[in-house]
Design a protein around this motif. Structure first.
Motif, PDB file in Angstrom:
ATOM      1  N   PRO A  39       0.798  -1.233   0.000  1.00  0.00           N
ATOM      2  CA  PRO A  39       0.000   0.000   0.000  1.00  0.00           C
ATOM      3  C   PRO A  39       0.828   1.280   0.000  1.00  0.00           C
ATOM      4  CG  PRO A  39      -0.875  -1.561   1.587  1.00  0.00           C
ATOM      5  CD  PRO A  39       0.414  -2.138   1.082  1.00  0.00           C
ATOM      6  N   GLN A  40       1.928   1.300   0.754  1.00  0.00           N
ATOM      7  CA  GLN A  40       2.744   2.520   0.783  1.00  0.00           C
ATOM      8  C   GLN A  40       3.396   2.773  -0.565  1.00  0.00           C
ATOM      9  OE1 GLN A  40       5.233   1.939   4.262  1.00  0.00           O
ATOM     10  NE2 GLN A  40       4.124   3.600   5.284  1.00  0.00           N
ATOM     11  N   ALA A  41       3.879   1.723  -1.213  1.00  0.00           N
ATOM     12  CA  ALA A  41       4.506   1.871  -2.528  1.00  0.00           C
ATOM     13  C   ALA A  41       3.472   2.219  -3.597  1.00  0.00           C
ATOM     14  CB  ALA A  41       5.235   0.590  -2.913  1.00  0.00           C
ATOM     15  N   ALA A  42       2.222   1.837  -3.376  1.00  0.00           N
ATOM     16  CA  ALA A  42       1.160   2.111  -4.350  1.00  0.00           C
ATOM     17  C   ALA A  42       0.610   3.530  -4.227  1.00  0.00           C
ATOM     18  CB  ALA A  42       0.033   1.103  -4.184  1.00  0.00           C
ATOM     19  N   ALA A  43       0.841   4.184  -3.099  1.00  0.00           N
ATOM     20  CA  ALA A  43       0.256   5.502  -2.857  1.00  0.00           C
ATOM     21  C   ALA A  43       0.683   6.537  -3.894  1.00  0.00           C
ATOM     22  CB  ALA A  43       0.602   5.985  -1.449  1.00  0.00           C
ATOM     23  N   ALA A  44       1.958   6.587  -4.230  1.00  0.00           N
ATOM     24  CA  ALA A  44       2.444   7.593  -5.191  1.00  0.00           C
ATOM     25  C   ALA A  44       1.866   7.367  -6.588  1.00  0.00           C
ATOM     26  CB  ALA A  44       3.970   7.616  -5.222  1.00  0.00           C
ATOM     27  N   PRO A  45       1.878   6.133  -7.136  1.00  0.00           N
ATOM     28  CA  PRO A  45       1.266   5.954  -8.463  1.00  0.00           C
ATOM     29  C   PRO A  45      -0.235   6.233  -8.462  1.00  0.00           C
ATOM     30  CG  PRO A  45       2.492   3.968  -7.837  1.00  0.00           C
ATOM     31  CD  PRO A  45       2.590   4.930  -6.711  1.00  0.00           C
ATOM     32  N   ILE A  46      -0.916   5.904  -7.378  1.00  0.00           N
ATOM     33  CA  ILE A  46      -2.359   6.193  -7.298  1.00  0.00           C
ATOM     34  C   ILE A  46      -2.579   7.693  -7.351  1.00  0.00           C
ATOM     35  CG2 ILE A  46      -4.352   6.145  -5.743  1.00  0.00           C
ATOM     36  CD1 ILE A  46      -3.420   3.292  -4.924  1.00  0.00           C
ATOM     37  N   GLU A  47      -1.776   8.444  -6.623  1.00  0.00           N
ATOM     38  CA  GLU A  47      -1.904   9.905  -6.623  1.00  0.00           C
ATOM     39  C   GLU A  47      -1.583  10.482  -8.003  1.00  0.00           C
ATOM     40  OE1 GLU A  47      -3.068  13.485  -5.249  1.00  0.00           O
ATOM     41  OE2 GLU A  47      -3.275  11.584  -4.178  1.00  0.00           O
ATOM     42  N   THR A  48      -0.558   9.958  -8.650  1.00  0.00           N
ATOM     43  CA  THR A  48      -0.213  10.406 -10.004  1.00  0.00           C
ATOM     44  C   THR A  48      -1.367  10.138 -10.962  1.00  0.00           C
ATOM     45  OG1 THR A  48       2.145  10.077  -9.635  1.00  0.00           O
ATOM     46  CG2 THR A  48       1.404  10.073 -11.935  1.00  0.00           C
ATOM     47  N   LEU A  49      -1.921   8.943 -10.899  1.00  0.00           N
ATOM     48  CA  LEU A  49      -3.057   8.599 -11.757  1.00  0.00           C
ATOM     49  C   LEU A  49      -4.219   9.557 -11.517  1.00  0.00           C
ATOM     50  CD1 LEU A  49      -2.934   4.720 -11.380  1.00  0.00           C
ATOM     51  CD2 LEU A  49      -2.724   5.959 -13.548  1.00  0.00           C
ATOM     52  N   TYR A  50      -4.520   9.789 -10.250  1.00  0.00           N
ATOM     53  CA  TYR A  50      -5.644  10.656  -9.906  1.00  0.00           C
ATOM     54  C   TYR A  50      -5.443  12.068 -10.453  1.00  0.00           C
ATOM     55  CZ  TYR A  50      -9.472  12.581  -7.190  1.00  0.00           C
ATOM     56  OH  TYR A  50     -10.644  13.195  -6.827  1.00  0.00           O
ATOM     57  N   ARG A  51      -4.288  12.633 -10.242  1.00  0.00           N
ATOM     58  CA  ARG A  51      -4.017  14.010 -10.687  1.00  0.00           C
ATOM     59  C   ARG A  51      -4.017  14.128 -12.221  1.00  0.00           C
ATOM     60  NH1 ARG A  51      -2.333  17.470  -6.702  1.00  0.00           N
ATOM     61  NH2 ARG A  51      -1.797  16.498  -4.708  1.00  0.00           N
ATOM     62  N   GLN A  52      -3.402  13.166 -12.874  1.00  0.00           N
ATOM     63  CA  GLN A  52      -3.352  13.204 -14.342  1.00  0.00           C
ATOM     64  C   GLN A  52      -4.747  13.056 -14.937  1.00  0.00           C
ATOM     65  OE1 GLN A  52      -0.635  13.761 -16.450  1.00  0.00           O
ATOM     66  NE2 GLN A  52       0.429  14.291 -14.572  1.00  0.00           N
ATOM     67  N   LEU A  53      -5.541  12.149 -14.378  1.00  0.00           N
ATOM     68  CA  LEU A  53      -6.912  11.963 -14.870  1.00  0.00           C
ATOM     69  C   LEU A  53      -7.742  13.216 -14.652  1.00  0.00           C
ATOM     70  CD1 LEU A  53      -7.495   8.330 -13.688  1.00  0.00           C
ATOM     71  CD2 LEU A  53      -7.661   9.114 -16.057  1.00  0.00           C
ATOM     72  N   HIS A  54      -7.568  13.840 -13.503  1.00  0.00           N
ATOM     73  CA  HIS A  54      -8.321  15.055 -13.206  1.00  0.00           C
ATOM     74  C   HIS A  54      -7.986  16.159 -14.218  1.00  0.00           C
ATOM     75  CE1 HIS A  54     -10.750  17.614 -10.675  1.00  0.00           C
ATOM     76  NE2 HIS A  54      -9.809  18.539 -10.762  1.00  0.00           N
ATOM     77  N   SER A  55      -6.712  16.312 -14.512  1.00  0.00           N
ATOM     78  CA  SER A  55      -6.291  17.326 -15.489  1.00  0.00           C
ATOM     79  C   SER A  55      -6.810  17.000 -16.891  1.00  0.00           C
ATOM     80  CB  SER A  55      -4.772  17.442 -15.509  1.00  0.00           C
ATOM     81  OG  SER A  55      -4.299  17.915 -14.273  1.00  0.00           O
ATOM     82  N   LEU A  56      -6.707  15.733 -17.273  1.00  0.00           N
ATOM     83  CA  LEU A  56      -7.191  15.319 -18.587  1.00  0.00           C
ATOM     84  C   LEU A  56      -8.699  15.511 -18.689  1.00  0.00           C
ATOM     85  CD1 LEU A  56      -6.745  14.077 -21.370  1.00  0.00           C
ATOM     86  CD2 LEU A  56      -6.807  11.813 -20.287  1.00  0.00           C
ATOM     87  N   LYS A  57      -9.412  15.204 -17.616  1.00  0.00           N
ATOM     88  CA  LYS A  57     -10.868  15.381 -17.609  1.00  0.00           C
ATOM     89  C   LYS A  57     -11.236  16.840 -17.868  1.00  0.00           C
ATOM     90  CE  LYS A  57     -13.010  15.492 -13.705  1.00  0.00           C
ATOM     91  NZ  LYS A  57     -13.562  15.143 -12.394  1.00  0.00           N
ATOM     92  N   GLY A  58     -10.559  17.744 -17.195  1.00  0.00           N
ATOM     93  CA  GLY A  58     -10.844  19.164 -17.382  1.00  0.00           C
ATOM     94  C   GLY A  58     -10.549  19.636 -18.792  1.00  0.00           C
ATOM     95  N   ALA A  59      -9.434  19.194 -19.340  1.00  0.00           N
ATOM     96  CA  ALA A  59      -9.082  19.583 -20.707  1.00  0.00           C
ATOM     97  C   ALA A  59     -10.079  19.003 -21.705  1.00  0.00           C
ATOM     98  CB  ALA A  59      -7.665  19.108 -21.035  1.00  0.00           C
TER      99      ALA A  59
END
Length: 133
Positions: A39-59
């Motif tokens: 879970p700790q190692a997965a936290a950073a990729p999950i956050e990256t995925l979330y932020r990138q998707l959010h930005s792509l959604k807005g665009a």
């Protein structure tokens, strides 16, 4: 070509370039997630995925690509459930996230015309079911 048509063409080209970069980063984060050792190692990729998707959604919303918006929104919901601990990081969840990135890439390559694609509809249902369980 009039000014408005030229502006829209330039806007779509800018969106396409930005979206390609988002998808590149998303793909890398999926690989990082697949190889995460807990879970700790997965936290950073999950956050990256979330932020990138959010930005792509807005665009995508700004240029009128509702299918991309929908896929991003449903995928963000899965990631939010993971972040809250309401959903475990299983191979089926990682597969669904990977499928989402593939779908987004397909939508981008088809200029958003993948709206009626049965696979996209099935993916949206699958993502929704992950959050509803």
């Amino acid at each position: 070509m009039n000014e408005e048509e030229e502006f829209l063409r330039d806007l779509m080209e800018t969106f396409r370039q930005e979206a390609e970069e988002h998808i590149r980063v998303l793909s890398g984060a999926i690989v990082d997630l697949e190889t995460a050792s807990g879970p700790q190692a997965a936290a950073a990729p999950i956050e990256t995925l979330y932020r990138q998707l959010h930005s792509l959604k807005g665009a995508a919303a700004a240029v009128g690509m509702p299918v991309i918006v929908s896929v991003c929104q449903e995928t963000e919901s899965v990631l939010a459930a993971l972040k809250r601990g309401d959903l475990g990081l299983t191979s089926s969840v990682v597969d669904a996230l990977s499928e989402s990135v593939d779908c987004l890439n397909g939508c981008l390559m088809s200029d958003g015309t993948q709206a009626t694609d049965e696979a996209t509809s099935a993916l949206l249902t699958k993502l929704g079911a992950l959050v509803d369980t």
